[in-house]
Design a protein around this motif. Sequence first.
Motif, PDB file in Angstrom:
ATOM      1  N   ALA A   1       0.860  -1.183   0.000  1.00 18.41           N
ATOM      2  CA  ALA A   1       0.000   0.000   0.000  1.00 18.41           C
ATOM      3  C   ALA A   1       0.895   1.232   0.000  1.00 18.41           C
ATOM      4  CB  ALA A   1      -0.905   0.006   1.234  1.00 18.41           C
ATOM      5  N   VAL A   2       0.297   2.384  -0.263  1.00 20.81           N
ATOM      6  CA  VAL A   2       1.038   3.641  -0.196  1.00 20.81           C
ATOM      7  C   VAL A   2       0.258   4.647   0.644  1.00 20.81           C
ATOM      8  CG1 VAL A   2       2.199   3.358  -2.424  1.00 20.81           C
ATOM      9  CG2 VAL A   2       0.033   4.580  -2.312  1.00 20.81           C
ATOM     10  N   GLN A   3       0.996   5.549   1.226  1.00 23.47           N
ATOM     11  CA  GLN A   3       0.395   6.665   1.950  1.00 23.47           C
ATOM     12  C   GLN A   3       0.818   7.939   1.228  1.00 23.47           C
ATOM     13  OE1 GLN A   3       1.156   6.970   6.199  1.00 23.47           O
ATOM     14  NE2 GLN A   3       1.306   9.183   5.980  1.00 23.47           N
ATOM     15  N   ILE A   4      -0.149   8.748   0.858  1.00 23.54           N
ATOM     16  CA  ILE A   4       0.123   9.995   0.156  1.00 23.54           C
ATOM     17  C   ILE A   4      -0.236  11.139   1.093  1.00 23.54           C
ATOM     18  CG2 ILE A   4      -0.506  11.426  -1.817  1.00 23.54           C
ATOM     19  CD1 ILE A   4      -1.142   8.815  -3.312  1.00 23.54           C
ATOM     20  N   GLY A   5       0.707  12.045   1.309  1.00 20.15           N
ATOM     21  CA  GLY A   5       0.469  13.158   2.217  1.00 20.15           C
ATOM     22  C   GLY A   5       0.413  14.500   1.528  1.00 20.15           C
ATOM     23  N   THR A   6       1.551  14.953   1.003  1.00 22.99           N
ATOM     24  CA  THR A   6       1.666  16.310   0.486  1.00 22.99           C
ATOM     25  C   THR A   6       0.678  16.608  -0.638  1.00 22.99           C
ATOM     26  OG1 THR A   6       3.994  16.356   1.130  1.00 22.99           O
ATOM     27  CG2 THR A   6       3.294  18.002  -0.465  1.00 22.99           C
ATOM     28  N   ALA A   7       0.415  15.632  -1.496  1.00 24.74           N
ATOM     29  CA  ALA A   7      -0.530  15.872  -2.602  1.00 24.74           C
ATOM     30  C   ALA A   7      -1.908  16.240  -2.072  1.00 24.74           C
ATOM     31  CB  ALA A   7      -0.627  14.644  -3.503  1.00 24.74           C
ATOM     32  N   PHE A   8      -2.315  15.631  -0.959  1.00 23.48           N
ATOM     33  CA  PHE A   8      -3.613  15.958  -0.371  1.00 23.48           C
ATOM     34  C   PHE A   8      -3.529  17.224   0.481  1.00 23.48           C
ATOM     35  CE2 PHE A   8      -4.223  11.378  -1.165  1.00 23.48           C
ATOM     36  CZ  PHE A   8      -5.304  11.484  -2.027  1.00 23.48           C
TER      37      PHE A   8
ATOM     38  N   LEU B   1      11.557  14.682  14.161  1.00 26.90           N
ATOM     39  CA  LEU B   1      12.052  14.948  12.825  1.00 26.90           C
ATOM     40  C   LEU B   1      10.911  14.928  11.814  1.00 26.90           C
ATOM     41  CD1 LEU B   1      14.779  15.511  11.484  1.00 26.90           C
ATOM     42  CD2 LEU B   1      14.927  13.076  10.981  1.00 26.90           C
ATOM     43  N   SER B   2      10.831  15.970  11.016  1.00 32.66           N
ATOM     44  CA  SER B   2       9.811  16.055   9.971  1.00 32.66           C
ATOM     45  C   SER B   2      10.372  16.901   8.829  1.00 32.66           C
ATOM     46  CB  SER B   2       8.527  16.676  10.520  1.00 32.66           C
ATOM     47  OG  SER B   2       8.800  17.942  11.070  1.00 32.66           O
ATOM     48  N   ARG B   3       9.729  16.797   7.678  1.00 34.43           N
ATOM     49  CA  ARG B   3      10.176  17.555   6.510  1.00 34.43           C
ATOM     50  C   ARG B   3       9.203  18.679   6.216  1.00 34.43           C
ATOM     51  NH1 ARG B   3      13.824  17.134   2.770  1.00 34.43           N
ATOM     52  NH2 ARG B   3      14.380  14.987   3.328  1.00 34.43           N
ATOM     53  N   GLY B   4       9.776  19.837   5.960  1.00 28.01           N
ATOM     54  CA  GLY B   4       8.960  20.991   5.623  1.00 28.01           C
ATOM     55  C   GLY B   4       9.724  21.954   4.750  1.00 28.01           C
TER      56      GLY B   4
ATOM     57  N   ASN C   1       2.703  34.484  10.907  1.00 34.13           N
ATOM     58  CA  ASN C   1       3.952  34.873  10.264  1.00 34.13           C
ATOM     59  C   ASN C   1       4.639  33.677   9.597  1.00 34.13           C
ATOM     60  OD1 ASN C   1       6.550  35.718   9.624  1.00 34.13           O
ATOM     61  ND2 ASN C   1       6.694  37.052  11.402  1.00 34.13           N
ATOM     62  N   PRO C   2       4.798  33.692   8.269  1.00 40.99           N
ATOM     63  CA  PRO C   2       5.391  32.552   7.571  1.00 40.99           C
ATOM     64  C   PRO C   2       6.865  32.325   7.902  1.00 40.99           C
ATOM     65  CG  PRO C   2       4.973  34.339   6.039  1.00 40.99           C
ATOM     66  CD  PRO C   2       4.358  34.734   7.350  1.00 40.99           C
ATOM     67  N   ASP C   3       7.545  33.314   8.460  1.00 37.51           N
ATOM     68  CA  ASP C   3       8.949  33.133   8.831  1.00 37.51           C
ATOM     69  C   ASP C   3       9.124  32.133   9.968  1.00 37.51           C
ATOM     70  OD1 ASP C   3       9.927  34.926   6.957  1.00 37.51           O
ATOM     71  OD2 ASP C   3       9.919  36.618   8.354  1.00 37.51           O
ATOM     72  N   PHE C   4       8.081  31.931  10.758  1.00 36.81           N
ATOM     73  CA  PHE C   4       8.174  31.067  11.938  1.00 36.81           C
ATOM     74  C   PHE C   4       7.183  29.914  11.891  1.00 36.81           C
ATOM     75  CE2 PHE C   4       9.200  35.454  13.289  1.00 36.81           C
ATOM     76  CZ  PHE C   4      10.563  35.267  13.467  1.00 36.81           C
ATOM     77  N   LYS C   5       6.599  29.674  10.758  1.00 35.69           N
ATOM     78  CA  LYS C   5       5.509  28.721  10.629  1.00 35.69           C
ATOM     79  C   LYS C   5       5.988  27.431   9.973  1.00 35.69           C
ATOM     80  CE  LYS C   5       0.911  28.778   8.567  1.00 35.69           C
ATOM     81  NZ  LYS C   5       0.105  28.546   9.711  1.00 35.69           N
ATOM     82  N   SER C   6       5.412  26.332  10.375  1.00 37.54           N
ATOM     83  CA  SER C   6       5.724  25.055   9.740  1.00 37.54           C
ATOM     84  C   SER C   6       4.871  24.896   8.487  1.00 37.54           C
ATOM     85  CB  SER C   6       5.438  23.907  10.704  1.00 37.54           C
ATOM     86  OG  SER C   6       4.074  23.926  11.088  1.00 37.54           O
ATOM     87  N   PHE C   7       5.535  24.586   7.389  1.00 35.39           N
ATOM     88  CA  PHE C   7       4.855  24.279   6.135  1.00 35.39           C
ATOM     89  C   PHE C   7       5.321  22.887   5.721  1.00 35.39           C
ATOM     90  CE2 PHE C   7       5.166  28.990   5.892  1.00 35.39           C
ATOM     91  CZ  PHE C   7       3.812  29.269   5.861  1.00 35.39           C
ATOM     92  N   TRP C   8       4.597  21.876   6.161  1.00 34.84           N
ATOM     93  CA  TRP C   8       4.990  20.497   5.889  1.00 34.84           C
ATOM     94  C   TRP C   8       4.964  20.237   4.394  1.00 34.84           C
ATOM     95  CZ3 TRP C   8       7.027  20.076  10.194  1.00 34.84           C
ATOM     96  CH2 TRP C   8       6.378  20.361  11.390  1.00 34.84           C
ATOM     97  N   ALA C   9       5.962  19.501   3.915  1.00 37.48           N
ATOM     98  CA  ALA C   9       6.048  19.200   2.494  1.00 37.48           C
ATOM     99  C   ALA C   9       7.071  18.097   2.262  1.00 37.48           C
ATOM    100  CB  ALA C   9       6.462  20.430   1.708  1.00 37.48           C
ATOM    101  N   SER C  10       6.791  17.239   1.306  1.00 37.45           N
ATOM    102  CA  SER C  10       7.757  16.212   0.933  1.00 37.45           C
ATOM    103  C   SER C  10       8.708  16.764  -0.121  1.00 37.45           C
ATOM    104  CB  SER C  10       7.041  14.971   0.375  1.00 37.45           C
ATOM    105  OG  SER C  10       6.589  15.201  -0.947  1.00 37.45           O
TER     106      SER C  10
END
Length: 153
Positions: A37-44, A78-81, A120-129
């Motif tokens: 199976a696959v899990q899709i995150g960023t596209a959604f 640990l996460s990607r953003g 403020n986008p300078d301090f905000k998390s924007f999760w992304a693969s």
Amino acid sequence: MFLDSTGADHVKIPIIAAGGIVDARGVKAAFTLGADAVQIGTAFLATEESGTSNIHRKKLFSTDARYTTLTKLFTGRLSRGLRNRLTEELKDYQNSVAPYPLQGKIVGKLGAYPANTESNPDFKSFWASQAAPLLKYHHVNEVIENIVNEMDK
């Protein structure tokens, strides 16, 4: 996605591929390498129907999506953003952050949370693969229809 056909052959549990899958090519690759199976995150996450902020969705479809980083700064895990001022200026201090979930509470005071606000986008998390630059679709039905149609080919 860290998966190869030899690893898939040596385990007896289902393998769910995740990370960097945003389209049918990624789904096909994961299945070819043995995923069940696959899990899709960023596209959604990038769709209008998601709970992300407008600025987050805009960034996912901008040139900013080319620049992601692994960080513990937002949550303590640990996460990607997407890179921003916080991730760049504090990148050398990642191993000094508070543990999860305390780090999120600390960073939240900077306006990084809740994630669905226009803070403020300078301090905000924007999760992304890392696959964010491949994003094409702005609506959930487009993502699903494209994957289903391409899988049939």
